[in-house]
Each structure stands twice: as C-alpha cells, then as structure tokens.
Scaffold this motif. Sequence first.
Motif, mmCIF file in Angstrom:
data_model
loop_
_atom_site.group_PDB
_atom_site.id
_atom_site.type_symbol
_atom_site.label_atom_id
_atom_site.label_comp_id
_atom_site.label_asym_id
_atom_site.label_seq_id
_atom_site.Cartn_x
_atom_site.Cartn_y
_atom_site.Cartn_z
ATOM 1 N N GLY A 1 0.477 -1.037 -0.031
ATOM 2 C CA GLY A 1 -0.305 0.072 0.006
ATOM 3 C C GLY A 1 0.822 1.265 -0.227
ATOM 4 N N VAL A 2 1.900 1.093 0.711
ATOM 5 C CA VAL A 2 2.952 2.420 0.308
ATOM 6 C C VAL A 2 3.860 2.292 -0.038
ATOM 7 N N GLY A 3 3.667 0.943 -1.030
ATOM 8 C CA GLY A 3 4.758 1.690 -2.413
ATOM 9 C C GLY A 3 3.745 2.029 -2.996
ATOM 10 N N LEU A 4 2.510 1.329 -3.456
ATOM 11 C CA LEU A 4 1.855 2.117 -4.337
ATOM 12 C C LEU A 4 1.788 3.369 -4.154
ATOM 13 N N ALA A 5 1.356 4.393 -3.063
ATOM 14 C CA ALA A 5 0.783 5.313 -2.961
ATOM 15 C C ALA A 5 2.156 6.227 -2.860
ATOM 16 N N ILE B 1 -5.269 4.546 -0.881
ATOM 17 C CA ILE B 1 -6.419 5.604 -1.024
ATOM 18 C C ILE B 1 -6.094 6.073 0.300
ATOM 19 N N ILE B 2 -5.786 5.425 1.507
ATOM 20 C CA ILE B 2 -5.492 6.185 2.373
ATOM 21 C C ILE B 2 -4.129 6.707 2.977
ATOM 22 N N TYR B 3 -3.230 5.514 2.548
ATOM 23 C CA TYR B 3 -1.307 6.132 2.536
ATOM 24 C C TYR B 3 -1.688 8.118 1.416
ATOM 25 N N LEU B 4 -2.344 7.779 -0.524
ATOM 26 C CA LEU B 4 -1.992 8.510 -0.814
ATOM 27 C C LEU B 4 -2.641 10.509 -0.128
ATOM 28 N N ALA B 5 -4.038 10.203 0.859
ATOM 29 C CA ALA B 5 -3.970 10.944 1.656
ATOM 30 C C ALA B 5 -3.190 12.189 2.530
ATOM 31 N N ALA B 6 -2.935 11.106 3.047
ATOM 32 C CA ALA B 6 -2.313 11.486 3.946
ATOM 33 C C ALA B 6 -0.141 11.727 3.274
ATOM 34 N N LEU B 7 -0.084 11.278 2.294
ATOM 35 C CA LEU B 7 1.174 11.906 1.442
ATOM 36 C C LEU B 7 0.218 13.280 1.475
ATOM 37 N N GLY B 8 -0.773 13.696 0.303
ATOM 38 C CA GLY B 8 -0.928 14.740 0.486
ATOM 39 C C GLY B 8 -0.780 15.888 1.615
#
Length: 309
Positions: free
Chosen positions: A90-94, A189-196
């Motif tokens: 999940g982290v890698g994809l995000a 999706i949750i990791y993507l939100a956190a990265l943003g």
Amino acid sequence: MTNSSRQTRAGLLFVAPWLVGLLLLTIYPFLQSLYWSFCRYDLLNDPQWIGVENYRRLAAEIERGDEFGQALWNTVYYAALAVPGSVLLGVGLAVALNLRVRGQAVYRTLFFIPSIVPTVATSILWLWLLNPTRGLVNRLLAPTGWAPTWLNNAAEAFSPAQLWAGTAGLGSKDALALMTLWGVGNFMIIYLAALGNIPRELYEAAQLDGAGRVRQFTAVTLPHLTPVIFFNVVMGLVAAVQYFTQAYVVSGGSGGPEGSTRVLSLHIFLWGFKYLDAGYASAAAWVLFVLVAAVTLMLFRSARRWVHY
C-alpha cells in the motif's frame, strides 16, 4: 416542561432506535455467547452448564495442534503475510502513484478498482486464476518450470517446520494472502491522502540539506505516514481475524485441503452452525476476542516508540 427537558426528550427519542438495536443485536448476543461458552448447547435444546469444559477442550486442541489449534495457526500465518504485505504494498503504490505523471488519475483508479469488487466474485475469479492446470498465473509461470498447486495444496512457503524439512512451497494460505494483496487499493487511498497532507516545505528543507530521494522518504515521508500505518495495521489485524468469505468460497465451506484454509472465523462458523455445537463455538469466539484484544493492546503500547504525530 422546560425547553431543556423537551430537547433532552427529543434527543432520546431520536437515538432510541439505535440504542434498542445496540442492546438487542450487539450487547445481548455478546453476553449470551459468554454464557453459552460455559454450556453444552446444540441450538435445539436448552443449554446445559458444563463449566470450563469447552475451554479445556480448546486448550487441548491448541496443545495437539489440531482443530482449534490448526485454525489458530492458519489465522496467524495468514495475518503474518497479509497485514505486513498490505502495508508495504500500500505504501509503495501510494508513493509511486503520488508522482506527477500523465494519466495519474487513471492509474489510481485501476489500482483501486480491485478493492471494490464483491468478495465472492473476487474469490471465484482467483479460483480460476490459480487453477494449477488452466489458471492464468501458472500459464505465466510455465516458462520458468515452476507450477505451484496453490489452493489444492496445504504447503506453507514460510512455515519454519516445512522450511526445515525442505517441503515448503506455495500453498493455500499463501494464495489467500495473495488474494488479499490484490485488493490493497483501499489502504492505498488512505496513504495517498496522508501523503497529500505532508508540507512541501519539509521536502524543500531536506533538499537544501542535501538529502536525496531515499533520505527524504526515510526522514520526511515515512515518519509522517506512521499514524496512518498504525491505523491500517490495527484495521488489517481485525480484518485478518474476521477473514471468512474468501476462505469459505475457495474451499467450498470445508476449510480444505487438509484444513489449511480453515481460519478461526470459518472454524467457529462450522462448529456453531454445521456441527451444532454452539457452546464450543462460543468459547472459541471468546478466546479469539481475548487474543485480538491482547495483540491490539501490545500494538498500542508499541506505538509510543515508532508512531510520530
């Protein structure tokens, strides 16, 4: 009646349906299962009190490694693969899908779609993909000469005993973990939100200090992701111990081959509703509840050392 009393009464009336549902559908069954765990109960006749006999039976099965003991090991093995694997993938994809590239929204959609496919449909799809003779996965592996039997095999790729004996190989539980990783889009999706939400100024400051991409990830990105990683680890653990539908579908409800897909939820279901031993099933459910509570408590205690807010 004062205005405050009217508001209180109106509030209670609004929440009354939820409170009634909580009492009748959650708290009452919760306490009733605790009572049944000390009884011999076949769902047809009145429960008969037998004390801790069901728990002694569970302890003996854990010691022998059969029935409940095997189901416990199956669940631990699956969780040990699926939960860390979901975090890493999940982290890698995000991180990869957070890069500014053409078609970013399309790639994000494609990776997220598997997580919203109905569970039964996903299980049937993977039954075909992992078919040892006609499945797409083994066809792709054919040039390598490697043809795992997947869901038809009880082997364990990471079992210490089978690794020591030289009999380890990809089997049913490894296939279940692979199916779970395919649907990792919801975590992504949750990791993507956190990265943003990570301030760009931190990356700029790291660049001024001479930090490269790897150093920026370990010093800026990863620490800011640890609260989300912690959340997903806890939620992944809960989902792993409740894992049922996929194991039921791929094994036809039997937990085969050789009991290798009989995880704890399926074990409890079979003993409660197929073999009509609700007392034993209730005891198994309570043991599972205590184990999950203990592991979750340890996770929360460990969070003080690695989760950064």
